[in-house]
Structure formats: structure tokens, C-alpha cells
Design an enzyme around this catalytic site. Structure first.
Site, mmCIF file in Angstrom:
data_model
loop_
_atom_site.group_PDB
_atom_site.id
_atom_site.type_symbol
_atom_site.label_atom_id
_atom_site.label_comp_id
_atom_site.label_asym_id
_atom_site.label_seq_id
_atom_site.Cartn_x
_atom_site.Cartn_y
_atom_site.Cartn_z
ATOM 1 C CG HIS A 110 -2.044 -1.014 1.109
ATOM 2 N ND1 HIS A 110 -2.808 -1.412 2.191
ATOM 3 C CD2 HIS A 110 -2.487 -1.754 0.066
ATOM 4 C CE1 HIS A 110 -3.683 -2.342 1.810
ATOM 5 N NE2 HIS A 110 -3.496 -2.567 0.533
ATOM 6 C CB CYS A 145 8.036 17.660 -8.123
ATOM 7 S SG CYS A 145 9.207 16.519 -8.891
ATOM 8 C CD GLU A 200 -11.686 -9.465 17.045
ATOM 9 O OE1 GLU A 200 -12.067 -8.690 16.145
ATOM 10 O OE2 GLU A 200 -12.069 -9.400 18.226
ATOM 11 C CB CYS A 229 1.147 -9.380 16.980
ATOM 12 S SG CYS A 229 -0.389 -9.481 16.051
#
Length: 310
Positions: A158, A207, A277, A293
Site C-alpha cells: 500500500h 516536486c 481474534e 502479536c
């Protein structure tokens, strides 16, 4: 997110646990398959033999580092949910507001650190590489905490909060400036009463390529946009060769990442889910370890007694 073609092609005939939808007998077998195991000793035996490990991570990993997920109830920035701001249309209509949102997220992330789950993954990769084994992290997260923890083989499907893409020339560049441009200094407060800064386009991030000066946007995949085909090709290659797959801190509802692990499981490769879960995909996996985790993953990835360290 858009469904990418190769997985759609591969899975369209592999629905219901990798079995063709036309076979009612096989569908019944799928529905009756055993519940996943939570036996850590059994997982550790599989882990000890694996040569190519793919680890798919989601927002649950970063949440333990205090990173806002912007999902579910209460997931608002001012009065908008992320889904209302993370779109090409929102950026076209109001680039100042969208940049305020991403500036806020960038600044929050600069104060966050990898947690034990990130560190366990990075240390596992480093240790196993010395044994001729590989670990790849395929992440939906855009916060770069895996990179900060030391992970080298990383596929960010992503994108990243700390990369920009020019809307004129298309140049992608890393950018860790704080603030990213002077006009955003002190802006981006999430309080619902905060007024938009209404920063002129010419004062938003520009930019720096010679002669361009085009408007920059965050190099992240917005809702309604396709994922980078080169990244997806790399993901496919890793999933094709992996002999163990871990799904860590993800709800398994965001596509196309939600299909990655079921795709691997469908060809008989062990998949272990580490999540607070159960998810819609849990019963398709061999293992499921509930809980944070940062608590469950370190012992799972620690050095196995059979490992030979040179």
C-alpha cells in the site's frame, strides 16, 4: 482496494478453501475441515523445517505501537474517516485538507517505535538468512515500522507515508522532512473543531526534480486505485515459493491482501494466524494464535533448538 488480476484469475476457480465451486462433495469437506490448532510446539516443528517464510502483516501489528488505525468506530480525523480522505477525488477537490491529514499521520509516526512483534520478525529474518533460509514481509501498513525494526526483505503493497509521488512527472522519492513543507508546520490537528488550513496549492509539497515543481501527493494506494503491478508480481513470486506463511495482525477483510494466505493454504502450505481474534479466514488455516502479536509472535519466531548457527 482494487482486486489485482493474477490473484483474481488464480482464485476465481479456487473458492471454498481452494476447491472448485462446482464440486458439492468437496465443498462439504471444506466446510467440515478441522478447526485450526493453537499448539505452539506443533507450529515450532513446522517453523524449524521451513526454508521460505512469508509473513503478511496488517494494522494490528502497528496498533501495538500506538499507531491510529482509522478503522471502525471512532476512526476519525476531524469529522472525516480515512476512507473519505484517502481517495484521488478528495485530493483533487481539496489537496490542502488531504495533505493536512497525511502530515498529521507522518508526524505521529515519527514518534512511534517498533514493538516486540516488529523486532521478532526482523531478528528472525536476520538469523535465518545466515542459515540459507529466507523471510519476506508483505505488509499492508504504510508506517515503515518494519523497516525501522530492521526488516530488509519488505514488500509494502500500500506504499509508504514517507514517500511522495509527483502528480506531474510521476517521480517517486523518499521524504522524511518534518514538516514536509513550511506551510504545514503546526497544521493537521485532528480535533473536530479545527478549521481547515486552506493552504494554497503552490505552498503544498512540490516536486524537486529539475524544472518540474509539480504538486506532490503521498505515495500510498488510495481507495479506488490499483496496486502497483510490479509489487504484486513480487508478492506472487514469494507466495509461490513459500513453505510457511504467517498472517499477523490483519483482519483478513481488506482485498487483495485478504486472499494472499487463503491462496497459499489452498495449495497445502501451512498458514499460521496471529491475531487478537478470529477472522473470516481463520478456519482455512492450520494454526491460530489469539492475543497481542507482540506477545504471541516472539516465542513463535525465536531460535529453534534444531537450528545450526554458524
Amino acid at each position: 482496494m482494487c482486486l489485482f488480476q493474477f490473484t483474481a484469475r488464480r482464485l476465481v476457480s479456487q473458492a471454498h478453501c481452494g476447491l472448485k465451486a462446482s464440486s458439492s462433495k468437496k465443498q462439504k469437506f471444506c466446510l467440515e475441515m478441522a478447526r485450526p490448532s493453537s499448539n505452539m510446539a506443533d507450529f515450532r516443528e513446522v517453523f524449524a523445517k521451513a526454508k521460505h517464510i512469508a509473513i503478511i502483516t496488517g494494522a494490528g501489528v502497528s496498533a501495538e505501537s500506538g499507531v491510529p488505525t482509522f478503522r471502525g468506530a471512532g476512526g476519525f480525523w476531524r469529522k472525516w474517516q480515512a476512507q473519505e480522505l484517502a481517495t484521488p477525488g478528495a485530493f483533487a477537490r481539496n489537496p490542502s485538507r488531504v495533505w493536512e491529514f497525511y502530515h498529521y499521520r507522518r508526524e505521529v509516526m515519527l514518534s512511534k517505535h517498533p514493538n516486540p512483534a516488529h523486532i521478532a520478525i526482523a531478528e528472525c529474518e536476520k538469523r535465518l538468512s545466515k542459515q540459507g533460509r529466507s523471510v519476506v514481509v508483505i505488509t499492508q501498513n504504510i508506517d515503515e515500522l518494519h523497516r525501522k525494526a530492521g526488516t530488509k526483505h519488505l514488500l509494502e503493497i500500500h506504499g509508504s507515508l514517507f514517500k511522495t509521488r509527483c502528480t506531474s512527472c510521476g517521480n517517486v522519492a523518499s521524504n522524511y522532512k518534518s514538516p514536509i513543507c513550511p506551510a504545514l508546520a503546526g497544521k493537521g490537528a485532528p480535533d473536530p473543531e479545527t478549521q481547515d488550513a486552506a493552504i494554497p496549492v503552490e505552498d503544498l509539497p512540490q516536486c524537486e526534480e529539475d524544472g518540474c515543481n509539480g504538486l506532490l501527493r503521498p505515495h500510498v494506494v488510495w481507495f479506488g486505485e490499483a496496486l502497483d503491478p510490479d509489487v504484486l508480481t513480487a508478492v506472487e513470486k514469494e507466495l509461490d515459493i513459500c513453505d510457511l506463511c504467517l498472517v499477523v495482525g490483519t483482519s483478513s477483510v481488506v482485498y487483495p491482501a485478504a486472499m494472499f494466505a487463503p491462496q497459499v493454504s489452498a495449495r497445502g502450505v501451512p498458514v499460521a494466524e496471529f491475531n487478537m481474534e478470529a477472522t473470516p479466514a481463520t478456519n482455512r488455516f492450520r494454526f491460530h494464535f489469539p492475543g497481542p502479536c507482540g506477545t504471541t509472535l516472539p516465542p513463535a519466531l525465536a531460535r529453534h533448538e534444531t537450528e545450526i548457527i554458524s
